[in-house]
Design a protein around this motif. Structure first.
Motif, short mmCIF file in Angstrom:
data_model
loop_
_atom_site.label_atom_id
_atom_site.label_comp_id
_atom_site.label_asym_id
_atom_site.label_seq_id
_atom_site.Cartn_x
_atom_site.Cartn_y
_atom_site.Cartn_z
N GLY A 1 10.37 -26.23 5.11
CA GLY A 1 10.79 -24.97 4.50
C GLY A 1 11.36 -24.02 5.54
N THR B 1 10.33 -21.32 6.83
CA THR B 1 10.34 -19.91 6.47
C THR B 1 9.48 -19.04 7.39
N ASP C 1 5.81 -21.69 -4.05
CA ASP C 1 6.62 -21.11 -2.98
C ASP C 1 5.66 -20.57 -1.93
N PRO D 1 7.31 -11.25 5.23
CA PRO D 1 6.27 -11.91 4.42
C PRO D 1 5.07 -11.01 4.15
N ARG D 2 4.77 -10.13 5.07
CA ARG D 2 3.66 -9.19 4.90
C ARG D 2 3.97 -8.26 3.72
N LEU E 1 4.49 -17.65 -1.35
CA LEU E 1 3.49 -16.69 -1.83
C LEU E 1 2.31 -17.41 -2.49
N HIS F 1 10.44 -10.40 -10.45
CA HIS F 1 9.70 -9.61 -9.46
C HIS F 1 10.64 -8.72 -8.66
N VAL G 1 16.52 -17.39 -6.81
CA VAL G 1 16.50 -16.09 -7.49
C VAL G 1 15.05 -15.73 -7.79
N GLU H 1 -2.18 -11.00 5.25
CA GLU H 1 -2.16 -9.86 4.34
C GLU H 1 -3.20 -10.06 3.24
N LYS H 2 -3.28 -11.28 2.71
CA LYS H 2 -4.20 -11.54 1.60
C LYS H 2 -5.66 -11.44 2.03
N PRO I 1 7.13 -16.29 -7.30
CA PRO I 1 8.22 -15.42 -7.74
C PRO I 1 9.61 -16.05 -7.55
N THR I 2 9.75 -16.88 -6.52
CA THR I 2 11.09 -17.45 -6.27
C THR I 2 11.33 -18.65 -7.17
N ASN I 3 12.55 -18.74 -7.66
CA ASN I 3 12.95 -19.86 -8.50
C ASN I 3 14.23 -20.46 -7.94
N VAL I 4 14.29 -21.77 -7.91
CA VAL I 4 15.53 -22.39 -7.46
C VAL I 4 16.46 -22.46 -8.66
N LYS I 5 17.59 -21.77 -8.54
CA LYS I 5 18.54 -21.71 -9.65
C LYS I 5 19.50 -22.88 -9.60
N GLY J 1 2.69 -19.11 -10.03
CA GLY J 1 2.42 -18.04 -9.07
C GLY J 1 3.55 -17.81 -8.09
N THR K 1 20.26 -22.14 -4.23
CA THR K 1 20.40 -20.76 -4.67
C THR K 1 19.05 -20.34 -5.25
N ALA L 1 14.05 -16.96 2.87
CA ALA L 1 14.25 -16.92 4.32
C ALA L 1 15.64 -17.39 4.70
N GLN M 1 6.67 -17.88 6.70
CA GLN M 1 6.10 -16.81 5.88
C GLN M 1 4.61 -16.97 5.60
N PRO N 1 1.77 -14.91 7.98
CA PRO N 1 1.64 -13.47 7.70
C PRO N 1 1.14 -13.17 6.29
N GLN N 2 1.52 -13.99 5.31
CA GLN N 2 1.07 -13.73 3.94
C GLN N 2 -0.43 -13.99 3.80
#
Ligand SMILES: Cc1cc2nc3c(=O)[nH]c(=O)nc-3n(C[C@H](O)[C@H](O)[C@H](O)COP(=O)(O)OP(=O)(O)OC[C@H]3O[C@@H](n4cnc5c(N)ncnc54)[C@H](O)[C@@H]3O)c2cc1C
Ligand SMILES: Cc1cc2nc3c(=O)[nH]c(=O)nc-3n(C[C@H](O)[C@H](O)[C@H](O)COP(=O)(O)OP(=O)(O)OC[C@H]3O[C@@H](n4cnc5c(N)ncnc54)[C@H](O)[C@@H]3O)c2cc1C
Lengths: 341, 293
Positions: free
Chosen positions: B128, B130, B98, A106-107, B100, A163, A159, B139-140, B253-257, B251, A157, A118, B132, B135-136
């Motif tokens: 979720g 995750t 997501d 994540p960093r 991020l 990015h 994607v 970082e920010k 980046p991840t998209n659920v397909k 904002g 799924t 994840a 994540q 840590p994110q």
């Protein structure tokens, strides 16, 4: 440029299993994409580390060898990966869904402003049409990151077409470790660590560290006997350990059995535990919720012992024994002893 | 010395108790069937914060949550257990985020809170899963982080350093890290202390604007005029100076397909009874086939 990268996790001077599993997967993805497989090895005293990874088909190893890079701390490793990625522009980056991978991933994703999925269970390359932010486009050769979602009842799924890098973490045991060629030769690049990691990044000090070897070999066991909430008690688990001893098997458990205190947490099998694919899996009093199946469905022969003929696990079992563990378990021990001469 | 502590707390559907009605016939999640709870590991984080406050009287604990208007419930819960104040970040454009976009939004809110020495969150949220966001956020904010923390062992106010025991794969380690710092707390850390009866009395009417029914507006206005602490500050995207391109769906980046329901194909299975004959027969068959033994 635009290659597939794996961040290799290193314990002492040994690349850990999950990283080798990811290299195997990364090799296949790179082949499909027609690009190279590269990996990052960061630690201390890494002379010859490439020998551990080349057999998995690595084309280039980026070695960062310096005091302060082992034991792992967040900032120096994040800094070297991010700075390397700015130069190399990878299209994919895979990390283990370990404590380190989940600390580091994540960093990196935050610094690179890229998506991170994840605990993936499958990774595939696919091309598709998709509408993002109201704009429909055709996206070629994307990484489809498949992960159980919402407690495992659905599989999503994910994607990230807009990015780079496309980042994913994967748990140990989910991908198969496969040597492509014991004599595979790639390139070794030894980097000047100071160029990638400013002195100011060494901010966390590890005062004490204690790592124990796993107390069991659940992951590699050819036979697993697992108990669920239906085992009813710690005492009945003792019987399961007895059967395991006879069969040279390892004992696993469902989360409900762990939560009930019947057995140690490190024996949990499933989405949030260990993934196993033994030759034989015997489930005692396990209903077979999706999160559990996620960790054992690829087993060779599945035997289910359950008092409920409708238990979901029976649907994927080769043998279904309708009965209670109290009845069946002692009989199994007895008849195994009697017949295994 | 007193510390400024921020605790990140998320309201989550209780995925630990997924019943048969948790999924709609269409295969989507029936969120209404799952009770919304305080993310379990965020309670562990709150306890670490309360212990710091015990140790350094005069410290303040601010709870920060992002979610639907009703996520103010976790702020109230934290107030009952000893937090000093809380903030709810809620706004339509924040939806669909997501990790991020979530961490960007929360980092912006932390900046608005301003002064902080230590930011504590859970290791991960149970929906979720995750791990994540912590840590994110670190970082920010340009901070370092200690994840999987089990106990804050020592905080040295002069040196502005913290010693923390944390879980690692196959063991534990003790690290020393500088303040300000982001810490994510593991479920194996001490459980959170219970609610305090006096604090329940004091804060039971604490609400965020979005929770109040329009017809009760006057009642709350009168209450808050007397006791300002009953108003839980609520912020939207504009209040935290958020860049619209970095929040919510835009904002992310991840998209659920695709989302697919899990259906397992039934194998051809043999059904046996628990009789001696059946069990012995099976064992012999497995031994003969060299499957076991
Ligand atoms: C995010 C998330 C992650 C999870 N991760 C995992 C994971 O990694 N691993 C995991 O296992 N679970 C996991 N779970 C939990 C999972 O959903 C189930 O709750 C759990 O697997 C149920 O365990 P069980 O089958 O032992 O218990 P139960 O569902 O209670 O089933 C007990 C079974 O025993 C049978 N039984 C009862 N008495 C007897 C008897 N005397 N003899 C024989 N049979 C008997 C019953 O018929 C029943 O089928 C997770 C859940 C969530 C939400
Ligand atoms: C089933 C499912 C799968 C998902 N998979 C992914 C994925 O792979 N990648 C991805 O980028 N997004 C994913 N998401 C979206 C992600 O869950 C959301 O963005 C969520 O808002 C933050 O992530 P988390 O729940 O995983 O939190 P975690 O990162 O697990 O949370 C860690 C800690 O951060 C703090 N925290 C997190 N969210 C909040 C909040 N809203 N308010 C206050 N504190 C908070 C809490 O202290 C929490 O304990 C997924 C969502 C679902 C439901």
């Amino acid at each position: 440029m635009n290659n597939v990268f794996v961040y290799c996790e290193i314990e002492g001077t040994t690349v850990v299993d999950v990283s080798l599993e990811l290299l195997s997967k990364g090799r296949k993805l790179a082949n499909t994409l027609g690009v190279q497989l590269e990996c990052i090895c960061a630690g201390k005293g890494l002379d010859g580390i490439e020998k551990q990874v080349f057999p998995y088909g690595v084309d280039k190893v980026h070695v960062f060898d310096a005091e302060g890079l082992f034991p792992y701390t967040t900032n120096p490793h994040a800094s070297l990966v991010v700075n390397l990625f700015k130069e190399e522009q990878p299209q994919i980056c895979l990390l283990g869904a370990t404590v380190i991978g989940r600390d580091l991933g994540p960093r990196i994703s935050s610094a690179m402003h890229s998506g991170l999925t994840a605990d993936c269970t499958e990774l595939e390359i696919d091309s598709f049409e998709m509408s993002i932010g109201g704009v429909k486009k055709f996206y070629e050769n994307q990484l489809c990151q498949i992960r159980p979602a919402f407690g495992g009842n659905i599989v999503a799924t994910i994607v990230n077409p807009e990015h780079r890098p496309q980042m994913a973490t994967v748990r140990e045991g989910v991908m198969k470790k496969e040597i492509v060629d014991p004599n595979y030769k790639g390139e070794v690049v030894k980097h000047d660590v100071a160029k990638y990691v400013p002195e100011t990044e060494y901010v966390v000090k590890v005062l004490e560290r204690h790592v124990e070897k796993a107390k069991h070999n659940l992951k590699g066991a050819p036979i697993v006997v697992a108990g669920g909430y239906g085992m009813g008690s710690k005492e009945n688990f003792d019987m399961l350990f007895e059967l395991a001893k006879e069969l040279h098997a390892e004992v696993g458990a469902s989360r409900a059995a762990v939560d009930a205190g019947f057995v140690d947490h490190d024996r949990q099998i499933g989405q949030t535990g260990v993934t196993v694919r033994p030759k034989v899996y015997i489930a005692f009093g396990i209903s077979g919720q999706i999160q559990h199946l996620a960790g054992m469905q690829d087993s060779g022969i599945i035997i289910s012992v359950n008092s409920d003929p409708e238990a979901p696990i029976n649907a994927i079992a080769d043998y279904v024994i309708n009965g209670t563990v109290e009845e069946v378990l002692p009989k199994m021990i007895k008849y195994y002893k009697a017949n295994n001469k | 010395m007193s510390l400024k502590i921020v605790v990140l707390a998320k309201q989550v559907p209780d995925t630990r108790n997924v019943g048969p009605d948790a999924m709609t016939p269409q295969g989507t999640i029936n969120r209404a069937a799952l009770p919304a709870v305080f993310n379990p590991e965020d309670l562990n984080a709150l306890e670490q914060a309360l212990r710091l406050k015990d140790q350094f009287p005069g410290s303040t604990i601010s709870v920060l949550t992002m979610g639907l208007p009703k996520s103010a419930e976790v702020v109230r819960e934290a107030l009952y257990r000893g937090a000093d104040c809380g903030y709810v970040v809620t706004d339509r454009p924040l939806g669909g985020a997501d990790t991020l976009a979530t961490s960007y939004t929360l980092a912006q809110a932390v900046k608005k809170i301003g002064d902080y020495d230590i930011i504590l969150g859970g290791r991960q949220a149970i929906d979720g899963d995750t791990a994540q966001v912590g840590p994110q956020i670190a970082e920010k904010l340009g901070l370092t982080q200690v994840t999987y923390a089990e106990e804050i062992l020592k905080l040295d106010e002069q040196a502005r350093k913290v010693v923390i025991r944390r879980h690692i794969d196959g063991g534990v380690e003790t690290v020393e890290a500088p303040l300000p710092l982001v810490v994510t707390v593991n479920g194996s850390a001490a459980p959170c202390r219970p609610r305090n009866a006096k604090r329940i009395m004091k804060f039971k009417n604490a609400t965020a604007v979005a929770e109040r029914k329009p017809e009760d507006a006057d009642k709350y206005a009168a209450l808050i005029a007397k006791k300002p602490y009953l108003d839980i500050p609520q912020w939207g995207a504009a209040d935290i100076d958020a860049d619209p391109a970095q929040i919510g769906k835009a904002g992310s980046p991840t998209n659920v397909k695709a989302v697919k329901n899990i259906v397992f194909k039934a194998k051809e299975s043999r059904t046996l009874s628990a009789s001696d004959a059946d069990i012995e027969g099976l064992i012999k068959e497995l031994l003969d086939g060299k499957i076991i033994g």
